[in-house]
Write a protein that holds these residues in place. Structure first.
Motif, short mmCIF file in Angstrom:
data_model
loop_
_atom_site.label_atom_id
_atom_site.label_comp_id
_atom_site.label_asym_id
_atom_site.label_seq_id
_atom_site.Cartn_x
_atom_site.Cartn_y
_atom_site.Cartn_z
N LEU A 1 -2.74 6.09 9.23
CA LEU A 1 -4.15 6.38 9.50
C LEU A 1 -4.41 7.86 9.76
O LEU A 1 -5.57 8.30 9.74
N ASP B 1 -6.74 5.77 0.61
CA ASP B 1 -7.75 4.92 -0.02
C ASP B 1 -8.10 3.76 0.89
O ASP B 1 -7.50 3.56 1.95
N ASP B 2 -9.11 2.98 0.48
CA ASP B 2 -9.63 1.90 1.33
C ASP B 2 -8.60 0.81 1.57
O ASP B 2 -8.48 0.28 2.69
N PHE B 3 -7.84 0.43 0.52
CA PHE B 3 -6.84 -0.62 0.67
C PHE B 3 -5.77 -0.23 1.69
O PHE B 3 -5.42 -1.01 2.59
N THR B 4 -5.27 0.98 1.58
CA THR B 4 -4.26 1.45 2.53
C THR B 4 -4.84 1.59 3.93
O THR B 4 -4.16 1.30 4.93
N LEU B 5 -6.10 2.01 4.02
CA LEU B 5 -6.75 2.16 5.32
C LEU B 5 -6.88 0.82 6.04
O LEU B 5 -6.57 0.70 7.23
N VAL B 6 -7.31 -0.21 5.31
CA VAL B 6 -7.47 -1.53 5.92
C VAL B 6 -6.13 -2.12 6.33
O VAL B 6 -5.97 -2.70 7.40
N SER C 1 0.83 -1.21 0.00
CA SER C 1 0.00 0.00 0.00
C SER C 1 0.86 1.26 0.00
O SER C 1 0.48 2.27 -0.60
N HIS D 1 -5.65 11.04 4.95
CA HIS D 1 -6.78 10.55 4.15
C HIS D 1 -6.23 9.67 3.03
O HIS D 1 -5.59 10.16 2.10
#
Length: 273
Positions: free
Chosen positions: A127, A132-137, A29, A130
């Motif tokens: 975290l 993307d979703d992949f990096t956030l998970v 990520s 802001h």
């Protein structure tokens, strides 16, 4: 049914496997975010707009809109990638001598607390932006595993000894088990066969210390040793030789006795019919 230490071994290695997976996800990520940030900066530079002056971040990226913002954003991602690689090697345990010398907190002599702190710091850093979703998970997964490793760090270096993949092979070499009650790592073998103990080497170290103190070498148990011991006031008395009552006297001792009667001899005679 497996012994309790087997479940502990499996559980700790499951945590290690999940930790390595989370680090690999963060590694991937971070590269994805780095590429995305560079592309966003190139788009903003090719299409200058007056509206970007009021924006805190460059549109579609995690790069702050400030002097040297692009530089620090790229350095941040490169440092995260480098730290992730080091943590993956620390989880694998290779090379252990390198970590023991240059990064002791990640070596085999320390627990998992420092590893968990580093994972939580990386996760919190990702975290806080802001993404993307992949990096956030991936970052949230890494932060969760970091909390687990910090909890396991309360048990200090015993955790790494129990989850070592070669611990079963090393235990099989000894006759007595290396684990005591409750799964505590304890070497129950005698002191003179323990590889980590210097039971026998202590005698040689003591002899060397005496030699350094008195400036003399050991003379052993020969004539020179007896003379040196006699000069210091130590004498060796030879025990008086004795034989049990039922043992026969040697011939030399019987012949040396003066006036001792010879034992009677009996000869058998044959009578002719």
């Amino acid at each position: 049914m497996l012994p309790p230490r087997a479940y502990i071994f499996i559980g700790l290695n499951v945590v290690r496997a999940l930790s390595i997976i989370s680090l690999l996800l963060v590694f991937a990520s971070s590269i994805f975010v780095l590429v995305n940030d560079v592309q966003a900066v190139n788009r903003s530079m090719s299409q200058p707009s007056s509206d970007m002056a009021d924006c805190d971040y460059i549109e579609g990226s995690t790069v702050p809109n400030q002097p040297a913002g692009v530089f620090w954003a790229v350095v941040n991602r490169l440092l995260i990638i480098f730290q992730v690689v080091v943590l993956i090697l620390a989880e694998v345990g290779w090379p252990s001598s390198f970590f023991a010398k240059y990064f002791p907190v990640l070596g085999p002599d320390f627990g998992l607390g420092a590893l968990g702190i580093f994972q939580c710091l990386i996760g919190a850093t990702i975290l806080s932006h802001h993404v993307d979703d992949f990096t956030l998970v991936a970052a949230f997964f890494l932060f969760s595993l970091g909390c687990v490793n910090m909890f396991l760090g309360l048990f200090r270096e015993r955790v790494k000894a129990k989850r070592a993949l070669l611990s079963w092979r090393e235990e099989g070499k000894s006759v007595l088990p290396l684990y005591g009650k409750g799964g505590d790592v304890r070497d129950l073998r005698p002191q003179f066969v323990r590889p980590a103990e210097e039971f026998v080497g202590g005698f040689f170290k003591g002899a060397k210390a005496d030699e350094a103190e008195h400036g003399e070498k050991g003379l052993g148990f020969g004539r020179q040793g007896e003379k040196k011991a006699a000069q210091r006031g130590f004498f060796l008395n030879k025990p008086v030789g004795s034989l049990p009552r039922y043992a026969q006297q040697p011939r030399s001792a019987e012949s040396s006795r003066a006036g001792s009667p010879e034992p009677p001899t009996f000869k058998s005679s044959k009578t002719a019919l």
